[in-house]
Design a protein around this motif. Structure first.
Motif, short mmCIF file in Angstrom:
data_model
loop_
_atom_site.label_atom_id
_atom_site.label_comp_id
_atom_site.label_asym_id
_atom_site.label_seq_id
_atom_site.Cartn_x
_atom_site.Cartn_y
_atom_site.Cartn_z
N CYS A 26 33.46 86.94 18.48
CA CYS A 26 33.32 85.81 19.24
C CYS A 26 32.07 85.25 18.79
CB CYS A 26 33.70 85.65 20.36
SG CYS A 26 32.44 86.35 21.62
N HIS A 46 32.41 80.59 29.13
CA HIS A 46 33.72 81.23 28.92
C HIS A 46 34.74 81.36 29.97
CE1 HIS A 46 31.74 83.39 25.08
NE2 HIS A 46 31.86 81.82 25.04
N PHE A 54 34.77 79.36 32.86
CA PHE A 54 35.29 77.99 33.53
C PHE A 54 35.56 76.90 32.51
CE2 PHE A 54 32.68 80.20 36.91
CZ PHE A 54 33.41 80.16 37.73
N ASN A 55 35.17 76.90 31.29
CA ASN A 55 35.31 76.00 30.43
C ASN A 55 34.82 74.38 30.68
OD1 ASN A 55 38.41 74.44 28.90
ND2 ASN A 55 36.57 74.42 28.17
N VAL A 105 42.24 77.55 37.66
CA VAL A 105 41.01 76.93 37.09
C VAL A 105 41.24 77.02 35.75
CG1 VAL A 105 38.61 77.73 36.66
CG2 VAL A 105 39.60 78.00 39.03
N GLU A 121 32.77 70.75 31.21
CA GLU A 121 32.52 69.79 30.54
C GLU A 121 30.81 69.64 30.65
OE1 GLU A 121 34.93 66.99 32.91
OE2 GLU A 121 35.09 65.81 31.25
N SER A 132 34.85 76.52 20.06
CA SER A 132 35.81 75.73 20.73
C SER A 132 35.45 75.40 22.14
CB SER A 132 37.31 76.03 20.57
OG SER A 132 37.49 77.34 21.18
N LEU A 133 34.68 76.13 22.55
CA LEU A 133 34.24 75.83 24.15
C LEU A 133 32.92 75.24 24.36
CD1 LEU A 133 35.55 79.08 26.15
CD2 LEU A 133 36.64 77.06 25.80
N THR A 146 26.38 81.14 28.95
CA THR A 146 27.67 81.40 27.79
C THR A 146 28.92 81.90 28.72
OG1 THR A 146 26.12 81.66 26.29
CG2 THR A 146 28.00 82.53 25.70
N ILE A 186 31.87 80.87 22.33
CA ILE A 186 33.10 80.59 21.49
C ILE A 186 32.95 79.06 21.09
CG2 ILE A 186 35.42 80.60 21.48
CD1 ILE A 186 35.51 82.76 23.48
N THR A 204 31.42 70.68 22.72
CA THR A 204 31.59 69.65 23.23
C THR A 204 30.58 69.75 24.66
OG1 THR A 204 33.37 69.87 24.26
CG2 THR A 204 33.49 68.52 22.11
N GLU A 206 38.13 83.26 29.96
CA GLU A 206 37.83 84.29 28.92
C GLU A 206 37.05 85.41 29.29
OE1 GLU A 206 38.87 84.62 25.93
OE2 GLU A 206 39.65 82.57 24.99
N SER A 239 40.85 76.17 28.65
CA SER A 239 40.42 77.27 27.77
C SER A 239 39.67 78.29 28.73
CB SER A 239 39.60 76.92 26.68
OG SER A 239 40.29 76.31 25.80
N ALA A 240 39.91 77.94 30.19
CA ALA A 240 38.89 78.91 31.10
C ALA A 240 39.60 80.31 31.19
CB ALA A 240 39.03 78.21 32.31
N ILE A 263 33.01 87.86 28.39
CA ILE A 263 31.80 87.82 29.03
C ILE A 263 30.66 88.93 28.75
CG2 ILE A 263 31.15 88.52 31.53
CD1 ILE A 263 32.64 85.79 31.00
N GLY A 285 40.07 74.60 33.26
CA GLY A 285 39.05 73.97 32.50
C GLY A 285 39.41 72.72 31.79
N VAL A 286 38.19 71.93 31.19
CA VAL A 286 38.44 70.76 30.61
C VAL A 286 39.54 70.81 29.45
CG1 VAL A 286 36.48 70.75 29.25
CG2 VAL A 286 37.47 68.68 29.80
#
Lengths: 327, 327
Positions: free
Chosen positions: A180, B256, B258-259, A156, B261, B291-292, B252, B289, B295, A165, A162-163, A169, A158-159
């Motif tokens: 962050c 973090h 699953f990132n 998993v 879309e 960068s996540l 949020t 975050i 978009t 993290e 970057s998944a 949480i 992510g797009v």
């Protein structure tokens, strides 16, 4: 007759050291090399050291390059695995370094790039504590906290790759502000840094630790807390137990979202896993949905510091549809 | 010449109604039928009503059974999609009902079974607000709270088909005890039930609401709170804003991990999404975050109450490797 491509090389690129290993499809490490990263010398110097380490394991194992399926690189930081580029890695001081492409162009061999927690998850899945389980989460607790998540035998990611993290949480919406931007992040509650800070804070508040009082308080790290706890220091044991509780709350959230079969714990803080994981398990049992927690396995990484380098090599196997992975 | 299998039937099996629809590959609903579930009459009666609703849409659309790719069923509760069995569904009073197998045996046609949140995620992904995005999370906020998660174009369903329990994520480890055993669960903070309870509690504490004071306090539901808020009631707006904040903290966490879309919001509470989603977005921007989150798209479900039935029909498309899904 063409030569069978039956080995891969993994490179675990850290801020301190480059660990390189040559691995067969059974996950046996045939050869390994370790050298300092010295990122302050610049990207080109690090690139040359990676090349050197790859040549070193090939020479020492007397394995021809033609037998190499490819090279997998695991790096900390934010990675674009499609572009094989390190977008940002604080420990290397790198921004937009296409390290995977550079290696591929230079060596004319397939190269895969992934972040270190994802690579470690792949390593544990293929050959470690998670072998045989297609729904697996790898959690690393060290200076920072991260995770790699495998669902149905796929990462998993992510797009933006970057998944996972897990360190960011929130389990306490009104808690301490994290770097962050979030509040009550797990990284501020369970990382090595958080464990050291908790010890320093409690000592500054007048709590007593026979084992830690001889150490200059500014120099206390999670390692000292762990050693004191192993030696029986109740002050330090209490701090690790609290970290285990918070980790358990976070793991319960992961179980509810991903319904995994196994959770594998790695990272330096897990050197004292016997003082942390029992509290994690107790918290999960107390708080989790029974149908999801009753069969969950929670295990310490059995690849340890090799999970990243082995998983990096494993990335090549995942990408090759001809390879049947017998997990 | 064989007849092209170009349509599917979806069945959204709820505790109150059975919604059945015949759908083509473009996601156009060609025909639909709705009838009461009446679960108190027993499993066999419900099974007969499902059969009846399927025949009804076939007859009304004059489509031959030979054109059916199959039937997809979405049900609340804990589902085993491999065994096509409802393991437990409180709203139906069912335990271990192999409804998918029964339909398959009776109709001699492929049947897929999924839980309702997963089906809705598939619907939004194929034809709704998430179209074109292979990393998507669908969140439903209604009496309860759930989610369906798509990563890399695949459902994250977990080893027991029980992933996506977003309602039982803790964002307050020391918070109120939930019926699931956990503390500080989102379901206790943002569900329709939680919104009604917050209104009742605040009124009992002497807070004033001009719009709600005419209603018997024991009869206040999230619907009344939403209507009052739409009419300008600041008391009710405050409650929805708070729910939006808690939902934002939970979202949020999802971003973090699953990132994704896009995140699509459905369920009856989203009838007043204009009073909730702005607070969700603000919280995500403040806490996520960068960068996540920079978009991320957050949208109200545009399939609404049809997301589940359309996604149920879509399950058949996902399972057929010959179908190229143009998302």
């Amino acid at each position: 007759m063409s030569i069978q491509k039956d080995v891969s090389i993994g490179v675990d690129l850290g801020g301190t050291k480059i660990l390189t290993a040559l691995i067969n499809q059974n996950g046996d490490i045939i050869g390994r090399a370790e050298m300092e990263t010295k990122p302050m010398e610049g990207e080109t110097a690090v690139f040359r050291r990676i090349l050197h380490s790859i040549k070193k394991v090939l020479i020492e194992t007397s394995i021809q390059k033609a037998r190499l399926r490819g090279i997998g690189v695991a790096s900390a930081g934010i990675i674009d695995s499609n572009e094989k580029t390190v977008l940002e890695a604080g420990n290397l001081g790198w921004k937009n370094v296409p390290i995977g492409k550079l290696l591929e162009d230079h060596l004319s061999i397939p190269v895969a790039l992934s972040n270190d927690a994802n690579a470690a998850a792949v390593g544990e899945w293929l050959w470690g504590s998670g072998k045989g389980h297609n729904h697996l989460i790898y959690i690393t607790v060290s200076t920072g906290v991260g995770s790699g998540i495998i669902s149905n035998g796929k990462l998993v990611n992510g797009v933006d790759d970057s998944a996972g993290e897990f360190g960011h949480i929130s389990i306490d919406y009104n808690g301490q502000r994290c770097s962050c931007g979030n509040r009550g992040c797990l990284e501020n509650l369970i990382s090595g840094t958080a464990i050291a800070n908790a010890a320093k804070y409690r000592l500054s508040q007048g709590e007593e630790s026979h084992y830690l009082r001889g150490i200059n308080q500014t120099k206390i790290t999670a390692k000292e807390v762990g050693e004191a706890a192993l030696a029986g220091d109740s002050f330090s044991r209490e701090i690790l137990k609290e970290a285990g509780f918070f980790l358990g709350v976070g793991v319960t959230n992961l179980i509810h979202l991903f319904n995994p079969e196994v959770i594998v714990f790695g990272g330096s803080v897990m050197n004292v896993s016997e003082l942390i994981l029992p509290q994690v398990m107790q918290t999960v049992r107390e708080r989790g949905i029974k149908s999801l927690t009753k069969t969950i396995k929670m295990e310490k990484s059995n690849l340890g510091g090799d999970a990243g380098v082995m998983g990096a090599a494993g990335l090549l196997l995942l990408q090759d549809p001809r390879v049947k992975i017998s997990v």
